[in-house]
Write a protein that holds these residues in place. Structure first.
Motif, PDB file in Angstrom:
ATOM      1  N   ALA A   5      54.714 -19.968  30.795  1.00 60.12           N
ATOM      2  CA  ALA A   5      54.795 -20.548  29.452  1.00 60.12           C
ATOM      3  C   ALA A   5      53.454 -20.469  28.740  1.00 60.12           C
ATOM      4  CB  ALA A   5      55.283 -21.988  29.531  1.00 60.12           C
ATOM      5  N   GLU A   6      52.364 -20.731  29.489  1.00 59.87           N
ATOM      6  CA  GLU A   6      51.021 -20.673  28.887  1.00 59.87           C
ATOM      7  C   GLU A   6      50.655 -19.241  28.511  1.00 59.87           C
ATOM      8  OE1 GLU A   6      48.855 -24.462  31.093  1.00 59.87           O
ATOM      9  OE2 GLU A   6      49.026 -22.543  32.151  1.00 59.87           O
ATOM     10  N   ILE A   8      52.756 -16.825  27.708  1.00 63.65           N
ATOM     11  CA  ILE A   8      53.568 -16.460  26.543  1.00 63.65           C
ATOM     12  C   ILE A   8      53.012 -17.109  25.285  1.00 63.65           C
ATOM     13  CG2 ILE A   8      55.845 -16.830  25.492  1.00 63.65           C
ATOM     14  CD1 ILE A   8      56.983 -16.363  28.366  1.00 63.65           C
ATOM     15  N   GLU A   9      52.600 -18.363  25.390  1.00 61.37           N
ATOM     16  CA  GLU A   9      52.047 -19.053  24.222  1.00 61.37           C
ATOM     17  C   GLU A   9      50.762 -18.381  23.746  1.00 61.37           C
ATOM     18  OE1 GLU A   9      51.992 -21.374  21.091  1.00 61.37           O
ATOM     19  OE2 GLU A   9      53.619 -21.395  22.580  1.00 61.37           O
ATOM     20  N   GLU A  10      49.919 -17.925  24.688  1.00 61.43           N
ATOM     21  CA  GLU A  10      48.683 -17.249  24.279  1.00 61.43           C
ATOM     22  C   GLU A  10      48.988 -15.898  23.635  1.00 61.43           C
ATOM     23  OE1 GLU A  10      44.319 -15.759  25.955  1.00 61.43           O
ATOM     24  OE2 GLU A  10      45.543 -17.129  27.182  1.00 61.43           O
ATOM     25  N   LEU A  12      51.658 -15.169  21.926  1.00 63.89           N
ATOM     26  CA  LEU A  12      52.157 -15.481  20.583  1.00 63.89           C
ATOM     27  C   LEU A  12      51.019 -15.848  19.634  1.00 63.89           C
ATOM     28  CD1 LEU A  12      55.274 -17.592  21.630  1.00 63.89           C
ATOM     29  CD2 LEU A  12      55.343 -15.462  20.320  1.00 63.89           C
ATOM     30  N   THR A  13      50.010 -16.540  20.157  1.00 69.38           N
ATOM     31  CA  THR A  13      48.868 -16.942  19.326  1.00 69.38           C
ATOM     32  C   THR A  13      47.964 -15.753  19.009  1.00 69.38           C
ATOM     33  OG1 THR A  13      48.901 -19.146  20.342  1.00 69.38           O
ATOM     34  CG2 THR A  13      46.883 -18.492  19.189  1.00 69.38           C
ATOM     35  N   PRO A  16      50.449 -12.836  16.519  1.00 66.71           N
ATOM     36  CA  PRO A  16      51.638 -13.359  15.839  1.00 66.71           C
ATOM     37  C   PRO A  16      52.382 -12.242  15.114  1.00 66.71           C
ATOM     38  CG  PRO A  16      49.629 -13.987  14.678  1.00 66.71           C
ATOM     39  CD  PRO A  16      49.199 -13.388  15.977  1.00 66.71           C
ATOM     40  N   GLU A 258      61.667 -11.904  21.062  1.00 61.14           N
ATOM     41  CA  GLU A 258      61.242 -13.233  21.475  1.00 61.14           C
ATOM     42  C   GLU A 258      61.168 -13.291  23.001  1.00 61.14           C
ATOM     43  OE1 GLU A 258      63.981 -16.030  19.664  1.00 61.14           O
ATOM     44  OE2 GLU A 258      62.443 -16.520  18.181  1.00 61.14           O
ATOM     45  N   TYR A 260      62.240 -15.644  25.208  1.00 60.78           N
ATOM     46  CA  TYR A 260      63.283 -16.294  25.994  1.00 60.78           C
ATOM     47  C   TYR A 260      64.671 -15.870  25.515  1.00 60.78           C
ATOM     48  CZ  TYR A 260      59.242 -19.186  27.136  1.00 60.78           C
ATOM     49  OH  TYR A 260      58.003 -19.617  27.533  1.00 60.78           O
TER      50      TYR A 260
END
Length: 504
Positions: A5-6, A8-10, A12-13, A16, A258, A260
């Motif tokens: 999750a971390e 994937i979040e990075e 995305l950041t 973008p 995306e 997920y």
């Protein structure tokens, strides 16, 4: 070690919408580090080099070969879309495994003739949108069975080739259906898509297929030709997604919508068996709807993307570009029937699940397609005429007209269906507890929710309303009324007084 999750979040950041920003080389380098770590994480579950499609390629629906042989012996069979992936496999199965008579293989380009079937398989180049030319083919060949697989089937290309998609998938299909009845064809089997099960769909490919389903379902009861429809999902051996991923790897960056997202997959063997077996299950009256009995678990698209990168041997970073315009972020869970496990099928909507049943071998699910009670044929004519009269490049007009038709069809389908079932659908999809669990809001579910609510305004519910869970009905309606644009419609819904609480 970062969690998935971390990571994937990075990603995305950092990038973008798939954009690498002002320092693309630094971003690319970091993205590759994160991608590599993500590959290692997935590799701990199962070797990432194992093709995740393999499990789907191994599945099969039993081909009812003995019964088909008895029925098709010596028959003249026409296959449209015969040069395509599924169409060519259907031709080969007919030529090599079943004792049909002549097989006419029709497509926009010349169809391959299976080895040993020369003289028996007759390739014909013809555009199904040209009713006069296609009519001559029918007149000369006089088919008894027609398997209709011709279509624009690539969703991405359909968004670009809007006029071709709509005229082929709708006008061309109507031509084939009309000619089947005109020339006394005994059985017509139409290849559709699982995406047509949606009450409303915003994309051109699925939308055009849904319109074709509406049209065929309306025509079927008055036809002497018996009608079947087959819904496919993603076919492992003909994977548009996998091909797209390999192309992107070759270009140096693999971007997916995306992180997920899941998709259902079936095998080519299943697809061919569904088409041919449907011949045995059509009957007089309404169109018969057929799909795979059990699709199993869906495929993790992210794993497929990481697999594609890993087997390439290249340092290709992964990023996420977001959903295309018109796609909903979350699935409306009222799409499916949740009243009992055997009714929840990803290729059937809740309105189609009530009378659905498995074949004796449990390989296929048989049902009837949902459709508006109002006639769609005049609306289909207007839609196709508007598209044909517009500029071929006027994609916005084509998409707008298709969307208008689909919204009209969705509303008309809701209004002609059982009101208590519609209330169940609203609860299954919009209960605040369901939305919280899915991390979704009503606004993210698209226009299907206001159309469903609108269809319930002023409805007088019968005794069946007492079978609903009263607390859940109230909770769902209260939650929906908190949305300012929905409140007037929700306030116009009048649940039956003092319903008996029961499990919905």
């Amino acid at each position: 070690m970062l969690s998935r999750a971390e990571i994937i979040e990075e990603i995305l950041t950092l990038a973008p919408a798939g954009e690498f920003g002002a320092d693309p080389e630094a971003v690319r380098a970091r993205l590759w580090e994160l991608t590599s770590t993500l590959i290692s994480s997935y590799n701990n579950d199962e070797p990432i080099t194992v093709d995740p499609m393999d499990i789907y390629r191994q599945r099969a629906v039993p081909l009812e070969e003995a019964r088909l042989a008895d029925f098709l012996r010596g028959r003249r069979v026409l296959v449209t879309g015969a040069a395509g992936a599924v169409g060519s496999e259907v031709v080969e199965a007919l030529a090599n495994r079943l004792p049909t008579g002549a097989i006419l293989a029709l497509d926009l380009k010349e169809s391959p003739v299976p080895a040993g079937a020369e003289g028996r398989v007759i390739p014909v180049v013809c555009d199904i949108r040209d009713v006069e030319a296609t009519g001559k083919v029918f007149a000369e060949f006089n088919p008894e069975i027609v398997y209709h697989l011709a279509a624009q089937r690539e969703p991405g290309l359909a968004e670009f080739e809007t006029a071709f998609t709509i005229t082929t998938n709708i006008s061309g299909t109507r031509n084939i259906v009309t000619l089947c009845e005109q020339f006394g064809v005994e059985i017509f089997v139409h290849a559709s898509t699982g995406k047509a099960a949606r009450y409303y769909t915003p994309d051109v490919y699925a939308g055009s297929k849904k319109v074709a389903e509406y049209m065929i379902a309306e025509l079927a009861p008055a036809m002497t030709t018996k009608v079947g429809m087959v819904r496919f999902t993603h076919i492992a051996e003909n994977s548009i997604v996998f091909d797209d991923f390999r192309r992107k790897v070759g270009n140096g960056v693999l971007n997916i919508h995306e992180p997920y997202r899941l998709m259902y997959v079936q095998s080519m063997v299943e697809a061919v068996a569904l088409v041919l077996n449907t011949t045995l299950y059509v009957d007089d009256g309404e169109a018969t709807l057929v799909t795979v009995g059990d699709l199993g678990w869906p495929l993790d698209i992210l794993r497929l993307a990481l697999h594609t990168i890993a087997i390439s041997g290249q340092e290709v970073p992964l990023c996420f570009m977001g959903l295309p315009a018109g796609y909903e972020k979350h699935t409306f869970l009222g799409q499916l029937d949740w009243s009992a496990p055997w009714k929840t099928h990803p290729m059937l909507n809740a309105l189609e699940s009530e009378g659905a049943h498995l074949t004796d071998d449990e390989g296929m699910m048989i049902s009837r397609p949902s459709r508006p009670a109002a006639s769609v044929l005049a609306e289909v004519d207007r839609l196709c005429s508007d598209v044909e009269a517009s500029d071929v490049e006027d994609r916005d007009t084509h998409k707008r007209r298709l969307a208008e038709f689909l919204q009209w069809g969705c509303k008309a389908t809701f209004e002609s269906s059982d009101a208590v079932q519609r209330m169940r659908m609203l609860m299954w999809g919009c209960d605040p507890e369901v939305l919280a669990r899915e991390g979704a809001t009503v606004g993210e579910l698209g226009p299907v929710v206001p159309m469903l609510i609108d269809s319930l305004q002023g409805v007088q519910f019968g005794p069946e309303f007492a079978t609903l869970n009263a607390d859940r009905v109230s909770r769902t309606l209260r939650s929906l009324a908190e949305e300012p644009e929905l409140k007037p419609m929700v306030d116009a819904i009048n649940p039956a007084p003092n319903p008996v609480a029961a499990t919905a």
